[in-house]
Design a protein around this motif. Structure first.
Motif, PDB file in Angstrom:
ATOM      1  N   GLU A  76       0.814  -1.223   0.000  1.00 58.55           N
ATOM      2  CA  GLU A  76       0.000   0.000   0.000  1.00 58.55           C
ATOM      3  C   GLU A  76       0.844   1.268   0.000  1.00 58.55           C
ATOM      4  OE1 GLU A  76       1.027  -0.937   4.137  1.00 58.55           O
ATOM      5  OE2 GLU A  76       0.198  -2.168   2.528  1.00 58.55           O
ATOM      6  N   GLU A  77       2.131   1.154   0.266  1.00 57.34           N
ATOM      7  CA  GLU A  77       3.008   2.325   0.250  1.00 57.34           C
ATOM      8  C   GLU A  77       3.409   2.734  -1.165  1.00 57.34           C
ATOM      9  OE1 GLU A  77       6.066   2.526   3.246  1.00 57.34           O
ATOM     10  OE2 GLU A  77       5.114   0.850   4.311  1.00 57.34           O
ATOM     11  N   TYR A  78       3.117   1.892  -2.134  1.00 51.71           N
ATOM     12  CA  TYR A  78       3.429   2.180  -3.543  1.00 51.71           C
ATOM     13  C   TYR A  78       2.190   2.699  -4.246  1.00 51.71           C
ATOM     14  CZ  TYR A  78       7.785  -0.354  -2.914  1.00 51.71           C
ATOM     15  OH  TYR A  78       9.017  -0.753  -2.492  1.00 51.71           O
ATOM     16  N   SER A  79       2.392   3.511  -5.273  1.00 44.48           N
ATOM     17  CA  SER A  79       1.264   4.024  -6.049  1.00 44.48           C
ATOM     18  C   SER A  79       0.879   3.091  -7.192  1.00 44.48           C
ATOM     19  CB  SER A  79       1.602   5.403  -6.628  1.00 44.48           C
ATOM     20  OG  SER A  79       2.665   5.303  -7.570  1.00 44.48           O
ATOM     21  N   HIS A  80       1.828   2.298  -7.684  1.00 47.16           N
ATOM     22  CA  HIS A  80       1.596   1.443  -8.846  1.00 47.16           C
ATOM     23  C   HIS A  80       2.244   0.071  -8.643  1.00 47.16           C
ATOM     24  CE1 HIS A  80       0.822   5.411 -10.496  1.00 47.16           C
ATOM     25  NE2 HIS A  80       0.194   4.821 -11.499  1.00 47.16           N
ATOM     26  N   LEU A  81       1.807  -0.866  -9.455  1.00 49.10           N
ATOM     27  CA  LEU A  81       2.390  -2.202  -9.410  1.00 49.10           C
ATOM     28  C   LEU A  81       2.528  -2.773 -10.810  1.00 49.10           C
ATOM     29  CD1 LEU A  81      -0.197  -4.160 -10.098  1.00 49.10           C
ATOM     30  CD2 LEU A  81      -0.618  -3.976  -7.678  1.00 49.10           C
ATOM     31  N   HIS A  82       3.354  -3.802 -10.899  1.00 49.03           N
ATOM     32  CA  HIS A  82       3.435  -4.650 -12.090  1.00 49.03           C
ATOM     33  C   HIS A  82       2.675  -5.917 -11.749  1.00 49.03           C
ATOM     34  CE1 HIS A  82       6.362  -2.357 -14.367  1.00 49.03           C
ATOM     35  NE2 HIS A  82       7.163  -2.319 -13.325  1.00 49.03           N
ATOM     36  N   LEU A  83       1.830  -6.334 -12.660  1.00 50.37           N
ATOM     37  CA  LEU A  83       1.024  -7.525 -12.471  1.00 50.37           C
ATOM     38  C   LEU A  83       1.402  -8.522 -13.555  1.00 50.37           C
ATOM     39  CD1 LEU A  83      -1.423  -8.540 -10.813  1.00 50.37           C
ATOM     40  CD2 LEU A  83      -2.879  -7.547 -12.586  1.00 50.37           C
ATOM     41  N   LEU A  84       1.887  -9.679 -13.143  1.00 51.38           N
ATOM     42  CA  LEU A  84       2.216 -10.738 -14.098  1.00 51.38           C
ATOM     43  C   LEU A  84       1.104 -11.775 -14.046  1.00 51.38           C
ATOM     44  CD1 LEU A  84       5.436 -10.132 -12.695  1.00 51.38           C
ATOM     45  CD2 LEU A  84       5.644 -11.006 -15.007  1.00 51.38           C
ATOM     46  N   ALA A 117      -0.289  -0.948 -13.359  1.00 48.30           N
ATOM     47  CA  ALA A 117      -1.553  -0.357 -12.934  1.00 48.30           C
ATOM     48  C   ALA A 117      -1.355   0.425 -11.649  1.00 48.30           C
ATOM     49  CB  ALA A 117      -2.602  -1.451 -12.719  1.00 48.30           C
ATOM     50  N   ALA A 118      -2.225   1.397 -11.454  1.00 47.79           N
ATOM     51  CA  ALA A 118      -2.243   2.140 -10.192  1.00 47.79           C
ATOM     52  C   ALA A 118      -2.909   1.271  -9.127  1.00 47.79           C
ATOM     53  CB  ALA A 118      -2.988   3.453 -10.347  1.00 47.79           C
ATOM     54  N   ILE A 119      -2.378   1.357  -7.919  1.00 48.08           N
ATOM     55  CA  ILE A 119      -2.991   0.701  -6.765  1.00 48.08           C
ATOM     56  C   ILE A 119      -3.986   1.696  -6.174  1.00 48.08           C
ATOM     57  CG2 ILE A 119      -2.607  -0.243  -4.457  1.00 48.08           C
ATOM     58  CD1 ILE A 119       0.302  -0.868  -5.410  1.00 48.08           C
ATOM     59  N   LEU A 120      -5.260   1.359  -6.188  1.00 44.09           N
ATOM     60  CA  LEU A 120      -6.274   2.248  -5.627  1.00 44.09           C
ATOM     61  C   LEU A 120      -6.440   2.016  -4.127  1.00 44.09           C
ATOM     62  CD1 LEU A 120      -8.837   2.113  -8.556  1.00 44.09           C
ATOM     63  CD2 LEU A 120      -6.948   3.721  -8.175  1.00 44.09           C
ATOM     64  N   TRP A 121      -6.401   0.751  -3.720  1.00 43.40           N
ATOM     65  CA  TRP A 121      -6.386   0.408  -2.297  1.00 43.40           C
ATOM     66  C   TRP A 121      -6.023  -1.064  -2.134  1.00 43.40           C
ATOM     67  CZ3 TRP A 121     -10.049  -3.335  -1.814  1.00 43.40           C
ATOM     68  CH2 TRP A 121     -11.238  -3.235  -2.543  1.00 43.40           C
ATOM     69  N   VAL A 122      -5.597  -1.391  -0.921  1.00 42.10           N
ATOM     70  CA  VAL A 122      -5.235  -2.769  -0.571  1.00 42.10           C
ATOM     71  C   VAL A 122      -6.017  -3.152   0.675  1.00 42.10           C
ATOM     72  CG1 VAL A 122      -3.371  -4.350   0.095  1.00 42.10           C
ATOM     73  CG2 VAL A 122      -2.893  -2.454  -1.492  1.00 42.10           C
ATOM     74  N   ASP A 123      -6.754  -4.258   0.605  1.00 44.35           N
ATOM     75  CA  ASP A 123      -7.473  -4.802   1.754  1.00 44.35           C
ATOM     76  C   ASP A 123      -6.686  -6.028   2.224  1.00 44.35           C
ATOM     77  OD1 ASP A 123      -9.148  -6.240   3.487  1.00 44.35           O
ATOM     78  OD2 ASP A 123     -10.969  -5.622   2.439  1.00 44.35           O
ATOM     79  N   HIS A 124      -5.886  -5.852   3.253  1.00 47.45           N
ATOM     80  CA  HIS A 124      -5.021  -6.930   3.732  1.00 47.45           C
ATOM     81  C   HIS A 124      -5.826  -8.093   4.307  1.00 47.45           C
ATOM     82  CE1 HIS A 124      -1.107  -4.948   3.275  1.00 47.45           C
ATOM     83  NE2 HIS A 124      -1.790  -3.831   3.462  1.00 47.45           N
ATOM     84  N   ARG A 125      -6.919  -7.802   4.968  1.00 46.83           N
ATOM     85  CA  ARG A 125      -7.715  -8.852   5.592  1.00 46.83           C
ATOM     86  C   ARG A 125      -8.327  -9.777   4.535  1.00 46.83           C
ATOM     87  NH1 ARG A 125     -12.707  -9.419   6.179  1.00 46.83           N
ATOM     88  NH2 ARG A 125     -13.284  -7.296   5.644  1.00 46.83           N
ATOM     89  N   ARG A 126      -8.849  -9.194   3.483  1.00 45.47           N
ATOM     90  CA  ARG A 126      -9.477  -9.962   2.398  1.00 45.47           C
ATOM     91  C   ARG A 126      -8.491 -10.462   1.369  1.00 45.47           C
ATOM     92  NH1 ARG A 126     -14.416  -7.247  -0.681  1.00 45.47           N
ATOM     93  NH2 ARG A 126     -14.580  -9.185  -1.816  1.00 45.47           N
ATOM     94  N   GLY A 127      -7.322  -9.830   1.303  1.00 46.04           N
ATOM     95  CA  GLY A 127      -6.366 -10.188   0.260  1.00 46.04           C
ATOM     96  C   GLY A 127      -6.787  -9.667  -1.086  1.00 46.04           C
ATOM     97  N   ARG A 128      -7.323  -8.453  -1.104  1.00 43.23           N
ATOM     98  CA  ARG A 128      -7.831  -7.873  -2.351  1.00 43.23           C
ATOM     99  C   ARG A 128      -7.126  -6.554  -2.619  1.00 43.23           C
ATOM    100  NH1 ARG A 128     -13.913  -7.410  -4.766  1.00 43.23           N
ATOM    101  NH2 ARG A 128     -13.250  -9.374  -5.685  1.00 43.23           N
ATOM    102  N   ILE A 129      -6.684  -6.394  -3.869  1.00 45.91           N
ATOM    103  CA  ILE A 129      -6.062  -5.151  -4.320  1.00 45.91           C
ATOM    104  C   ILE A 129      -6.960  -4.583  -5.409  1.00 45.91           C
ATOM    105  CG2 ILE A 129      -3.998  -4.096  -5.325  1.00 45.91           C
ATOM    106  CD1 ILE A 129      -2.587  -6.838  -4.617  1.00 45.91           C
TER     107      ILE A 129
END
Length: 138
Positions: free
Chosen positions: A34-42, A89-101
């Protein structure tokens, strides 16, 4: 030589939103993302994982002004020896409990296997002097 890959989650498309749902055993791996604004998704081009698609080494190009065909390593075609895809892609939010980005975009279909997630690191991933052929979508 053998390589073994297992999905770490799946793409979920719900309305206009795109998500990465991470499998429960990988929830600890989300820490700090969540500290990053973007990610690479493979992800795995599972719709193109056929013997014919994997055997394709050259493809006709759809871009105006491009060569008639190119090697798959010089194209973004899903037909490849290993149907691995890469999105940024931009990371809009991360839900750690659910494991959803929640991410801004993906070219993947709903249910597509996700093979890995890497944070976009400006110092390593941004190449301002990068160039490509004039016909490419740069």
């Amino acid at each position: 030589m053998e390589a073994i890959m297992r999905p770490i989650g799946a793409i979920r498309l719900e309305g206009q939103r795109a998500y990465v749902d991470v499998l429960p055993q990988y929830l600890p791996a989300l820490r700090g993302l969540e500290e990053y604004s973007h990610l690479h998704l493979l992800w795995w081009f599972d719709g193109c994982d056929t013997p014919d698609s994997r055997a394709t080494l050259q493809v006709n190009t759809p871009h105006p002004g491009s060569p008639e065909n190119l090697g798959v390593f010089a194209s973004r075609t899903p037909h490849r020896p290993n149907p691995i895809a890469l999105d940024a892609a931009a990371i809009l939010w991360v839900d750690h409990r659910r494991g959803r980005i929640c991410i801004s975009r993906t070219d993947a279909r709903d249910g597509t296997p996700v093979m890995d997630i890497k944070p976009y690191a400006r110092g390593a991933d941004c190449i301002p002097e990068a160039v490509g052929p004039p016909w490419s979508m740069q």
